[in-house]
Design a protein around this motif. Structure first.
Motif, PDB file in Angstrom:
ATOM      1  N   TRP A   1       0.999  -0.948  -0.297  1.00 45.73           N
ATOM      2  CA  TRP A   1      -0.185   0.099  -0.275  1.00 45.73           C
ATOM      3  C   TRP A   1       0.827   1.170  -0.026  1.00 45.73           C
ATOM      4  O   TRP A   1       1.662   1.403   0.587  1.00 45.73           O
ATOM      5  CB  TRP A   1      -0.808   0.095   1.173  1.00 45.73           C
ATOM      6  N   PHE A   2       0.681   2.548  -0.581  1.00 48.68           N
ATOM      7  CA  PHE A   2       1.346   4.023  -0.837  1.00 48.68           C
ATOM      8  C   PHE A   2      -0.152   4.542  -0.442  1.00 48.68           C
ATOM      9  O   PHE A   2      -1.213   4.436  -0.781  1.00 48.68           O
ATOM     10  CB  PHE A   2       1.577   3.420  -2.284  1.00 48.68           C
ATOM     11  N   ARG A   3       0.530   5.686  -0.247  1.00 46.09           N
ATOM     12  CA  ARG A   3      -0.314   7.288  -0.491  1.00 46.09           C
ATOM     13  C   ARG A   3       0.500   7.598  -0.648  1.00 46.09           C
ATOM     14  O   ARG A   3       1.761   8.000  -0.833  1.00 46.09           O
ATOM     15  CB  ARG A   3      -0.504   6.840   1.133  1.00 46.09           C
ATOM     16  N   GLN A   4      -0.808   9.088  -1.178  1.00 45.98           N
ATOM     17  CA  GLN A   4      -0.472  10.731  -1.803  1.00 45.98           C
ATOM     18  C   GLN A   4      -0.715  11.611  -1.010  1.00 45.98           C
ATOM     19  O   GLN A   4      -1.808  11.822  -1.925  1.00 45.98           O
ATOM     20  CB  GLN A   4      -0.028  10.345  -3.241  1.00 45.98           C
ATOM     21  N   PRO A   5      -0.366  12.556  -0.465  1.00 46.62           N
ATOM     22  CA  PRO A   5      -1.009  13.328   0.263  1.00 46.62           C
ATOM     23  C   PRO A   5      -0.948  14.481  -0.881  1.00 46.62           C
ATOM     24  O   PRO A   5      -0.413  14.402  -1.398  1.00 46.62           O
ATOM     25  CB  PRO A   5       0.084  13.901   2.106  1.00 46.62           C
ATOM     26  N   PRO A   6      -2.128  15.579  -0.831  1.00 41.52           N
ATOM     27  CA  PRO A   6      -2.190  16.277  -1.787  1.00 41.52           C
ATOM     28  C   PRO A   6      -0.916  16.856  -1.447  1.00 41.52           C
ATOM     29  O   PRO A   6      -0.922  17.380  -0.322  1.00 41.52           O
ATOM     30  CB  PRO A   6      -3.475  17.640  -0.952  1.00 41.52           C
TER      31      PRO A   6
END
Length: 129
Positions: A36-41
């Protein structure tokens, strides 16, 4: 062709919980490595958690103790249980699978986005204070 589909995102208040799901199709299972990855604004994509078919699991320091990654082979699905959510967890969350199964075992590669060939469309998680 491997396809990954995420679900389970939403909006919660700080301290709340969400469970994300990532279902794989196209022959990804039995031996696998997924993350899992995430990309904050306005920020770069970052690794959150990884799991492989040998049971190797790793977490980013920022989520250790709050997030749990797991798998259900019968459903071809990987989950991300997120507890005690914080506003800084707000991001688009993606599941991904790499070209090489050993990626999950390599600390220099497992959370490197360029190591991953297959990506889902993303699911938004928003945490309010």
């Amino acid at each position: 062709q491997v396809q990954l589909t995420e679900s389970g995102g939403g909006s919660v208040q700080a301290g709340g919980s969400l469970r994300l799901s990532c279902t794989a199709s196209g022959g990804l299972y039995g031996n696998f490595c997924m993350a899992w990855f995430r990309q904050p604004p306005g920020k770069e994509r970052e690794g959150v958690a990884s799991i492989d078919s040998d049971g190797n699991i790793d977490y980013a320091d920022s989520v250790q103790g709050r997030f749990t990654i797991s798998q259900d082979n019968a459903k071809n699905t990987v989950y991300l249980q997120m507890n005690d959510l914080k506003p800084e967890d707000t991001a688009m969350y993606y599941c991904a699978a790499p070209q090489y199964l050993t990626t999950c075992r390599n600390s220099d590669r497992r959370f490197t986005p360029s190591e991953y060939n297959y990506w889902g469309q993303g699911t938004q998680v928003t945490v309010s204070s």
